[in-house]
Design a protein around this motif. Sequence first.
Motif, PDB file in Angstrom:
ATOM      1  N   THR A 136      89.670  24.336  26.496  1.00 27.21           N
ATOM      2  CA  THR A 136      89.781  24.351  25.052  1.00 27.21           C
ATOM      3  C   THR A 136      89.801  22.715  24.798  1.00 27.21           C
ATOM      4  O   THR A 136      91.214  22.524  24.722  1.00 27.21           O
ATOM      5  CB  THR A 136      90.655  25.353  24.326  1.00 27.21           C
ATOM      6  OG1 THR A 136      90.596  26.553  25.142  1.00 27.21           O
ATOM      7  CG2 THR A 136      90.436  25.394  23.101  1.00 27.21           C
ATOM      8  N   SER A 151      90.264  21.176  21.926  1.00 26.74           N
ATOM      9  CA  SER A 151      91.266  20.773  21.135  1.00 26.74           C
ATOM     10  C   SER A 151      92.504  20.725  21.525  1.00 26.74           C
ATOM     11  O   SER A 151      93.544  20.148  21.220  1.00 26.74           O
ATOM     12  CB  SER A 151      91.134  21.439  19.912  1.00 26.74           C
ATOM     13  OG  SER A 151      91.070  22.851  19.980  1.00 26.74           O
ATOM     14  N   SER A 175      95.355  17.937  21.869  1.00 27.46           N
ATOM     15  CA  SER A 175      96.542  17.811  21.002  1.00 27.46           C
ATOM     16  C   SER A 175      97.812  17.650  22.061  1.00 27.46           C
ATOM     17  O   SER A 175      98.797  17.144  21.845  1.00 27.46           O
ATOM     18  CB  SER A 175      96.692  19.052  20.281  1.00 27.46           C
ATOM     19  OG  SER A 175      96.761  20.329  20.895  1.00 27.46           O
ATOM     20  N   PRO A 208      96.461  24.450  17.929  1.00 27.05           N
ATOM     21  CA  PRO A 208      95.317  24.546  17.162  1.00 27.05           C
ATOM     22  C   PRO A 208      94.890  25.950  16.760  1.00 27.05           C
ATOM     23  O   PRO A 208      93.938  26.117  16.128  1.00 27.05           O
ATOM     24  CB  PRO A 208      94.176  23.968  17.879  1.00 27.05           C
ATOM     25  CG  PRO A 208      94.726  23.805  19.385  1.00 27.05           C
ATOM     26  CD  PRO A 208      96.182  24.086  19.250  1.00 27.05           C
TER      27      PRO A 208
END
Length: 103
Positions: free
Chosen positions: A62, A64, A68, A77
Amino acid sequence: MDGVPGSAWEDRDMPEIPSEILTLRASIDNVDAALMHLLAERFKFTRRVGELKAQGGLPPRTPSVTASRSRGSRRSPTPRASTRSSRRSSVSSSSPRSSGTTS
Ligand SMILES: C=C(O[C@@H]1C=C(C(=O)O)C=C[C@H]1O)C(=O)O
């Protein structure tokens, strides 16, 4: 290896090692052991995430989340999937003192 900068000294040429160096080496060994423990704990969690993603038909990565994480952001997220209580128990279960035999 004679004359090579940085090459190992013969033991007989070695001056006595100051006790502070011995203490620092022991501290370094302790930090190394803690890092190994934390990496093993991290691997357990990411492996379980991988299993759950496979079960749920989610993509293995993933972007994102990993982006992060590399920015040092703690905010998920996908906040709807996280709860305070599950987060707290995850943190406590990764304490080196409490989980020496959980592997
Ligand atoms: C932890 C997650 O993803 C995992 C995170 C990884 C990592 O940080 O190294 C590696 C594989 C991913 O499956 C997530 O999506 O929440």
